[in-house]
Design an enzyme around this catalytic site. Sequence first.
Site, PDB file in Angstrom:
ATOM      1  N   TYR A  65      -6.787   6.628   4.163  1.00  0.00           N
ATOM      2  CA  TYR A  65      -6.946   5.487   3.296  1.00  0.00           C
ATOM      3  C   TYR A  65      -6.162   4.172   3.487  1.00  0.00           C
ATOM      4  CZ  TYR A  65      -6.045   2.461  -0.557  1.00  0.00           C
ATOM      5  OH  TYR A  65      -5.886   1.428  -1.454  1.00  0.00           O
TER       6      TYR A  65
ATOM      7  N   ASP B 291      -9.861   5.452  -2.338  1.00  0.00           N
ATOM      8  CA  ASP B 291      -8.788   6.121  -3.038  1.00  0.00           C
ATOM      9  C   ASP B 291      -9.344   6.480  -4.151  1.00  0.00           C
ATOM     10  OD1 ASP B 291      -9.116   3.827  -4.567  1.00  0.00           O
ATOM     11  OD2 ASP B 291      -7.127   3.124  -4.431  1.00  0.00           O
TER      12      ASP B 291
ATOM     13  N   GLU C  25       0.935  -1.161   0.021  1.00  0.00           N
ATOM     14  CA  GLU C  25       0.164   0.183   0.006  1.00  0.00           C
ATOM     15  C   GLU C  25       0.964   1.298  -0.021  1.00  0.00           C
ATOM     16  OE1 GLU C  25      -3.055   0.497  -0.474  1.00  0.00           O
ATOM     17  OE2 GLU C  25      -3.830  -1.625  -0.690  1.00  0.00           O
TER      18      GLU C  25
END
Length: 346
Positions: A120, A138, A37
């Site tokens: 996020y 996102d 991520e």
Amino acid sequence: MAEQATALQLLDWYGRERRTLPWRSDNPDPYRVWLSEVLLQQTTVATVKPRYQKFLERWPDVLALAAASLDDVLHEWQGLGYYARARNLHACAQKVVGDHGGRFPDTEDGLITLPGIGDYTAAAIAAIAFGQDTAPVDGNIIRVISRLDAMDDKMPAGKQRVKVRVSELAPPGRAGDFAQAMMDLGAGICTPKNPKCDRCPWVSECRATKQDDPALFPRKAAKKERPTRYGVVFWLTDGDGRVHLRRRAEKGLLGGMMEFPSTDWLEAQEDDATVAGQAPLPTTVWHALDGEVAHTFTHFHLRLQVWTGQTGESRNLDNGVWVHPSDLGSHALPTVMKKVVAVIPL
Ligand code: SF4
């Protein structure tokens, strides 16, 4: 019930069509989910795949990454941009090891306290790695949801409404799959331009498609013009042909990266006397190279003149080192400084 049916359509599609990605697994490892991520922030999946593998080979778990030097991490990060992410990656690993016994917190609230983990990323890790019912949002998810509902909210201000909508849609216990399904849909089908609606599991529900021009969504607020800043960078060599490099402050733009000393980057070019006053050794005779180095950061364009000078002394200047140009590759130089090297007649 309608929500449930809509969610299941997408999850069925995801079960058939999901992308095979190296960080995906039926038994997700929080370290790998987190690493992927962070790497994926501002970077494409195609770029991240080989870099993720390299990071993982070098630092297979959070303990290994926490024990690495910041320089090694910055060096491995080269070419991925936004170097604050690399510094945060390292700081986060150290905090997980130092404060959490080497285990990532398993909730959104716990994750968000870690360096480099924003709304996020916290929600994505909590959902994907720990099965929590969170709603990561996102760019892909904003696009898909704002089209599904033909939302008129301007983004990014309307992001909260998207988050609420994702929470309504995601079935309990499936938030991770649901988020990844929307990411895959946004990446391959509901693309920014020319979405492939005929292949979309949501085509019969999608309001944007019914209005004939899905590319109008998400609605965006007008963009501000990026300003231009100017500065002068000093290529200072000593009697052995070594060039002076210094480390930037840890905080701020390109934090912790190495650079050739420069003036401040301001909205107007300073006069030569003011520039010379900011040179690392004021007594050196400086020669301005023709042309400029141009680089664009997220918030501004930068135009740098390059001044070269030579000094007979190689005393250590503040926070700096002397490096032979052929050894510059072993230092974590940001792209803008590599552009400087490219204009030096070596
Ligand atoms: S139908 Fe088209 S616009 Fe709507 S979600 Fe699917 S791909 Fe996107």
